[in-house]
Design an enzyme around this catalytic site. Structure first.
Site, PDB file in Angstrom:
ATOM      1  N   THR A   5      14.995  37.910  87.468  1.00 47.77           N
ATOM      2  CA  THR A   5      16.020  37.018  86.922  1.00 47.77           C
ATOM      3  C   THR A   5      17.198  36.838  87.855  1.00 47.77           C
ATOM      4  O   THR A   5      17.784  35.752  87.928  1.00 47.77           O
ATOM      5  CB  THR A   5      16.515  37.581  85.573  1.00 47.77           C
TER       6      THR A   5
ATOM      7  N   ASP B  72       7.231  37.945  89.399  1.00 50.62           N
ATOM      8  CA  ASP B  72       7.786  38.354  88.107  1.00 50.62           C
ATOM      9  C   ASP B  72       7.524  39.844  87.946  1.00 50.62           C
ATOM     10  O   ASP B  72       6.438  40.324  88.273  1.00 50.62           O
ATOM     11  CB  ASP B  72       7.114  37.577  86.973  1.00 50.62           C
ATOM     12  N   SER B  73       8.509  40.581  87.454  1.00 49.17           N
ATOM     13  CA  SER B  73       8.352  42.037  87.430  1.00 49.17           C
ATOM     14  C   SER B  73       7.187  42.482  86.557  1.00 49.17           C
ATOM     15  O   SER B  73       6.642  43.565  86.758  1.00 49.17           O
ATOM     16  CB  SER B  73       9.650  42.712  86.975  1.00 49.17           C
TER      17      SER B  73
ATOM     18  N   ASP C  40      12.171  44.608  84.156  1.00 51.74           N
ATOM     19  CA  ASP C  40      11.165  45.202  83.272  1.00 51.74           C
ATOM     20  C   ASP C  40      10.413  46.361  83.922  1.00 51.74           C
ATOM     21  O   ASP C  40      10.064  47.336  83.246  1.00 51.74           O
ATOM     22  CB  ASP C  40      10.170  44.142  82.802  1.00 51.74           C
TER      23      ASP C  40
ATOM     24  N   THR D 101      15.090  54.848  83.265  1.00 53.20           N
ATOM     25  CA  THR D 101      14.208  54.047  82.431  1.00 53.20           C
ATOM     26  C   THR D 101      14.987  52.889  81.834  1.00 53.20           C
ATOM     27  O   THR D 101      16.205  52.981  81.631  1.00 53.20           O
ATOM     28  CB  THR D 101      13.572  54.916  81.317  1.00 53.20           C
TER      29      THR D 101
ATOM     30  N   THR E 154       7.161  64.366  76.910  1.00 49.52           N
ATOM     31  CA  THR E 154       7.634  64.142  75.557  1.00 49.52           C
ATOM     32  C   THR E 154       7.936  62.675  75.288  1.00 49.52           C
ATOM     33  O   THR E 154       8.354  61.932  76.196  1.00 49.52           O
ATOM     34  CB  THR E 154       8.898  64.975  75.266  1.00 49.52           C
ATOM     35  N   GLN E 155       7.732  62.267  74.044  1.00 48.65           N
ATOM     36  CA  GLN E 155       8.104  60.918  73.625  1.00 48.65           C
ATOM     37  C   GLN E 155       9.618  60.772  73.477  1.00 48.65           C
ATOM     38  O   GLN E 155      10.116  59.648  73.369  1.00 48.65           O
ATOM     39  CB  GLN E 155       7.423  60.576  72.297  1.00 48.65           C
ATOM     40  N   CYS E 156      10.345  61.884  73.459  1.00 44.67           N
ATOM     41  CA  CYS E 156      11.799  61.835  73.309  1.00 44.67           C
ATOM     42  C   CYS E 156      12.452  61.373  74.610  1.00 44.67           C
ATOM     43  O   CYS E 156      11.957  61.659  75.695  1.00 44.67           O
ATOM     44  CB  CYS E 156      12.355  63.205  72.924  1.00 44.67           C
TER      45      CYS E 156
END
Length: 354
Positions: free
Chosen positions: A16, A60-61, A93, A169, A280-282
């Site tokens: 972008t 595009d990412s 992204d 992230t 971990t998902q955390c």
């Protein structure tokens, strides 16, 4: 202190930040970087020199692949001796994936590699592109009193935050503060001045050369746990042909179901030679498979801890290690220790809390 004699290479891969609105169609299209100063006249006030390279075609990412990572590394290697720092303009992204991969692919990096982008195109009135780009260029040109770069590592600058690339992230699709580093402090913060936290910035060995790596292997998969996950779903991931590693996204501090069918599936996959890495998902915290019985069962089944790695870093690190044809045992060892500050050693995290 910005080096007025610095030469910085600006690499536009896509995204972008480099878009402008077509006045006829209203659609977004890449602008001509030959006219960069007309879109960003502030660059003329820099006393250091900025050159640019534009990918053709721009990417595009969402379409970024490891082949594009290799191309970026090749551009940096080919120009490494000509420039004091590099700024990569990239779609948001997958920026954290690219930053993570580059951190492994460029060993003993002596110079800043700063990734940045924008949530709004550079041609928009309220764009965040100008501030992100200007500050990223300043960071790439910043040196200390000894003439060494202040940030000689792969990093992301976005909305006032300077972050270690392999700790970052994307967390927001709508706001300007799109990136976070949950498990590692900011390398710096921009305001009236750019303030660096020198003690958390990686320092290379300037007596050794920078080494560029190009071997990556995409034979990995991911298995994210959820309540009610079925044996068919687990087997569909673990039984894929030619798979070398699986990223297992577990609950909390690395916990998973105690169901015998699940543990047996994991154990059999490890016996077949698959490396299974537990993350971990955390957003915050790290895997500690010794804490609860659910984690200890995974440990006994042969699963290894990914510590506090981001998902993006786990992906990039496994591609890097498998691509370099390390044995299963070597990969298991290297996934548990930091190669370039991408994870925290468990004993270091424990000491921090004592």
């Amino acid at each position: 202190m910005i080096d007025i004699n610095a030469h910085i290479l600006l690499i536009y891969t896509g995204g972008t930040i480099g878009m402008v609105e077509n006045p006829v169609t209203g659609s977004l299209e890449p602008f001509d970087f030959a006219h960069l100063n007309s879109h960003l006249p502030e660059l003329q006030r820099f006393r250091f020199h900025v050159d640019h390279i534009v990918f053709d075609p721009v990417i595009d990412s969402s379409d970024i692949t490891p082949e594009h990572w290799k191309k970026i590394v090749y551009v940096i290697e080919s120009n490494y001796n000509k420039y004091d720092g590099f700024v990569i303009l990239h779609g948001t992204d997958t920026m954290a994936y690219t930053a993570s991969a580059l951190s492994f692919m460029i060993e003993n990096l002596h110079k800043p590699v700063v990734l940045t982008g924008a949530q709004l195109p550079i041609g928009k009135l309220r764009t965040d592109a100008k501030e992100n780009l200007i500050t990223a260029l300043e960071i790439a040109a910043d040196k200390d009193v000894l003439g060494n770069p202040i940030v000689p590592e792969v990093c992301i600058f976005f909305q006032n935050d300077l972050l270690r690339g392999n700790r970052t992230t994307k967390v927001n699709a709508d706001n300007f503060n799109a990136f976070k580093s949950y498990n590692y402090p900011n390398l710096g913060k921009s305001g009236i001045q750019i303030r660096y936290d020198r003690k958390v910035i990686h320092q290379p060995d300037y007596d050794k050369k920078t080494v560029f790596h190009y071997f990556l292997d995409t034979r990995i998969a991911t298995l994210k746990l959820f309540p009610g996950i079925s044996p068919h779903t687990v087997e569909a991931v673990l039984m894929q042909k030619n798979i070398k590693a699986v990223i297992l996204e577990t609950y909390g501090s690395g916990n998973a179901p105690l169901s015998s069918w699940f543990i047996d599936s994991i154990r059999e996959a490890v016996k077949r030679g698959i490396v299974i890495v537990n993350i971990t998902q955390c957003n915050t915290g790290m895997v500690d498979m010794q804490r609860y019985e659910t984690g200890r069962e995974l440990l006994r089944a042969g699963v290894i801890s990914g510590s506090d790695a981001t998902f993006e870093t786990a992906v990039a690190k496994l591609m890097f290690l498998i691509g370099h044809k390390y044995s299963k045992e070597d990969i298991q060892i290297r996934m548990r220790v930091p190669l370039i500050g991408e994870i925290t050693r468990f004993e270091d995290r424990v000491n921090e809390t004592i």
